[in-house]
Write a protein that holds these residues in place. Structure first.
Motif, PDB file in Angstrom:
ATOM      1  N   GLU A 151       0.857  -1.179   0.000  1.00 18.86           N
ATOM      2  CA  GLU A 151       0.000   0.000   0.000  1.00 18.86           C
ATOM      3  C   GLU A 151       0.890   1.224   0.000  1.00 18.86           C
ATOM      4  N   SER A 184      -1.312   6.838  -1.460  1.00 13.13           N
ATOM      5  CA  SER A 184      -2.467   7.166  -0.614  1.00 13.13           C
ATOM      6  C   SER A 184      -2.644   8.645  -0.246  1.00 13.13           C
ATOM      7  N   ASN A 209      -4.529  12.412   0.043  1.00 16.61           N
ATOM      8  CA  ASN A 209      -5.874  12.809   0.436  1.00 16.61           C
ATOM      9  C   ASN A 209      -6.536  13.580  -0.686  1.00 16.61           C
ATOM     10  N   TYR A 253     -10.333   7.718  11.038  1.00 22.35           N
ATOM     11  CA  TYR A 253      -9.258   7.184  10.185  1.00 22.35           C
ATOM     12  C   TYR A 253      -8.842   5.787  10.644  1.00 22.35           C
ATOM     13  N   ASP A 310      -8.858   1.922   8.978  1.00 20.78           N
ATOM     14  CA  ASP A 310      -7.673   1.081   8.803  1.00 20.78           C
ATOM     15  C   ASP A 310      -7.889  -0.331   9.343  1.00 20.78           C
ATOM     16  N   GLN A 362       3.195   8.641  11.532  1.00 15.99           N
ATOM     17  CA  GLN A 362       2.045   7.780  11.832  1.00 15.99           C
ATOM     18  C   GLN A 362       2.438   6.487  12.553  1.00 15.99           C
TER      19      GLN A 362
HETATM   20  N1  ARG Z   1      -4.070   9.510   3.460  1.00 16.29           N
HETATM   21  C1  ARG Z   1      -3.094   9.441   4.506  1.00 16.29           C
HETATM   22  C2  ARG Z   1      -2.260  10.699   4.535  1.00 16.29           C
HETATM   23  O1  ARG Z   1      -2.123  11.361   3.529  1.00 16.29           O
HETATM   24  C3  ARG Z   1      -2.171   8.276   4.361  1.00 16.29           C
HETATM   25  C4  ARG Z   1      -2.844   6.938   4.396  1.00 16.29           C
HETATM   26  C5  ARG Z   1      -1.902   5.884   4.812  1.00 16.29           C
HETATM   27  N2  ARG Z   1      -2.454   4.569   4.773  1.00 16.29           N
HETATM   28  C6  ARG Z   1      -3.192   4.006   5.737  1.00 16.29           C
HETATM   29  N3  ARG Z   1      -3.644   2.816   5.524  1.00 16.29           N
HETATM   30  N4  ARG Z   1      -3.460   4.636   6.847  1.00 16.29           N
HETATM   31  O2  ARG Z   1      -1.700  10.997   5.566  1.00 16.29           O
END
Ligand code: ARG
Length: 572
Positions: free
Chosen positions: A119, A122, A124, A308, A312, A336
């Protein structure tokens, strides 16, 4: 390919009593300084068991093995047995293997078709695709390629950030201050400006936040008006992202983002309830993780909306059911780390043994020279702009230097984009770094263009020799091997030989930079060879041997560039 280290260990083991080949294998070293041989064996650890002084043992081993056909010389130096390979023999094996396997050299079956989810990227929706996203995108793509090369069955997922309260804010802002034409003309910049405006205004008028929350709640309940706007924002954003992916040559197998799990969280929350994992705290549902040294994870807000992390958890369960993965890899920034620790722990507490197969692969933060990036403040560098500028700059350089190319636009694209990718993959992923235009657009030194140029240089040598790549056969250089036993040729062959091991190491450590460094080493080794030796000599056998070695180097450079997600032009 012959496992040389294993062979060396076998030879030493048969010269000794009482030690297994495996034990010896662990002790065999590859000296950093080639004057100490290609392989070395320290004898200190044997002294006790053998009741002899280490240098005596080393002397005994050296005497017994020195006439072995694998070696041209064996020395006993300071209780080390230093072994020098028969260079012609080694060269024949390396070149033969690379030429017969071609682009398949270094590929492995180790993955045995096991499914690995990678993955990455990703971004936003409705937010800029900025330089901060390049890391996940480029590192993830390379990890995918490395796993593919190792024989795994890979699935590339783009877990789009297309859900959450921010969409409430965006919709709210659009309704108040928005304009359809502006969004169509420049979707992300326009949507971003609404987002920024929303934050400015909500500082003055906090009730806006409540309004946004209400909008998101309606979206979660499938309200058609809200859904339509959301879908539109998503489509427009994806168009912009796709442009960047196309420039980078990146594809995905699935764009199942956060919204995909909107109807898959209920069962998970029920399961958590059954297990008594949820607690109410100020109206919200949380999982207490203090026992594991982690802060509590909020699973559902007071108003019943999900988060969020909830998505997940649902996503991981879905992926296990749908793909039955062997590994589920997440290329996501180091900010994260806690988030991943929390939800992977929750998966484990839910009783899923496969929690251990979910791996967060973090990377360091990119900041700008004048401080951190901030979407809300609009302080961002757009990825598309970086790529476009890199291509333009490359075009200027090509024009200035009068580079040999059939199609300047194509070459500028391959080299410009390649430079950005390579720059990104040059350092260990975990290191933070400061984005600098100068650095990205600098093509001197150990850069992507340098490796690509070395590859093109070999292509040009082959052209000048009148050799077509399809005519190159495994035995082509065999009669002239005695002409390529010099240090630079031997060092080059050793680096080529090591390539499969390097890729496997990069896979184990989820670290493309290992491949990057190795192909820089190969490029440098080739350039030393090219400097030391004249390739297009009159002696036909010598020439063919040198061309075979050059072609082997080219093959590996091309594979290495491919693993990083870069192209390898034949002219530049
Ligand atoms: N969309 C999130 C961001 O830009 C990252 C996502 C990461 N992937 C996940 N499965 N949480 O910070």
């Amino acid at each position: 390919m012959v496992n040389y280290k294993g062979k060396v260990a076998g030879i030493i083991a048969s010269s000794l009593d009482g030690f297994s080949e495996a034990e010896i294998n662990d002790m065999v070293e590859i000296p950093a300084d080639n004057r100490m041989g290609d392989y070395a064996f320290p004898c200190f650890k044997l002294a006790k068991a053998m009741r002899k002084a280490p240098h005596v043992i080393a002397g005994g081993i050296a005497d017994k093995i020195s006439s072995h056909e694998l070696f041209c010389k064996v020395e006993n130096v300071n209780a080390y047995v230093n072994m020098f390979l028969d260079r012609e023999r080694f060269m024949r094996e390396v070149i033969g293997e690379v030429i017969s396997k071609g682009a398949g050299f270094g590929r492995s079956e180790a993955g045995g078709g096991k499914k690995v989810i990678v993955e990455f990227s990703s971004p936003n929706i409705a937010k800029p695709f900025h330089i901060g996203h390049i890391r996940s995108t480029v590192i993830g793509n390379s990890i995918y390629k490395i796993y593919d090369f190792m024989g795994y069955d890979t699935v590339r997922i783009n877990h789009l950030g297309d859900y959450g309260t921010q969409f409430g804010k965006m919709i709210c802002a659009y309704r108040r201050w928005g304009n359809r034409e502006d969004v169509v003309r420049e979707p992300i910049k326009t949507l971003l400006s609404y987002y920024i405006k929303f934050h400015e205004e909500s500082e003055k008028d906090p009730s806006l936040e409540d309004e946004a929350r209400a909008v998101f709640a309606r979206l979660e309940h499938g309200d058609p008006g809200e859904t339509e706007l959301w879908q539109w924002f998503r489509d427009e954003s994806l168009k912009e992202f796709s442009r960047v992916y196309e420039m980078l040559g990146i594809e995905f197998d699935s764009y199942a983002g956060e919204s995909f799990y909107s109807d898959k969280m209920g069962v998970i929350i029920d399961k958590m309830n059954e297990k008594g994992m949820l607690q109410t705290s100020e109206g919200a549902q949380i999982v207490d993780l203090s026992e594991y040294g982690l802060s509590p994870a909020m699973i559902m807000k007071q108003d019943g909306s999900t988060l969020y992390i909830t998505r997940d958890i649902a996503a991981a369960v879905y992926r296990k059911e749908h793909y039955d993965f062997y590994k589920n890899l997440y290329i996501v920034g180091s900010q994260q780390i806690l988030h991943f620790q929390q939800w992977i722990k929750i998966i484990e507490l839910l009783g899923y043994g496969w929690a251990k197969d979910c791996v967060h692969i973090p990377f360091g933060v990119v900041s700008l020279e004048d401080g951190t990036m901030s979407t809300r403040k609009g302080r961002v560098v757009f990825l598309e702009e970086v790529l476009t500028k890199a291509v333009e700059r490359t075009k200027e350089i090509i024009a200035e230097k009068g580079v040999n190319t059939d199609n300047i636009d194509d070459t500028a694209r391959q080299v410009g984009i390649g430079a950005v990718i390579f720059n990104e993959l040059s350092n260990s992923r975990i290191k933070d770094y400061v984005f600098s235009w100068d650095k990205v657009l600098n093509f001197e030194g150990e850069t992507g263009p340098y490796v690509q140029y070395t590859h093109a240089r070999i292509a040009s040598v082959l052209r000048n020799a009148g050799v077509r790549e399809t005519e190159i056969t495994p035995g082509m250089g065999d009669c002239g091997l005695s002409h390529i036993t010099g240090d630079s040729a031997h060092e080059l062959a050793k680096l080529i030989y090591k390539f499969p091991e390097v890729v496997s190491d990069a896979a184990d450590r989820y670290e493309p930079a290992i491949v990057t460094r190795h192909i820089v080493d190969i490029a440098q080794a080739f350039n030393r060879f090219y400097h030391d030796e004249h390739i297009l000599v009159d002696n036909e056998e010598e020439k063919r041997a040198k061309l075979a070695l050059a072609y082997s180097a080219k093959t590996v450079l091309k594979s290495g560039l491919w693993l990083l997600g870069m192209e390898a032009p034949d002219k530049m």
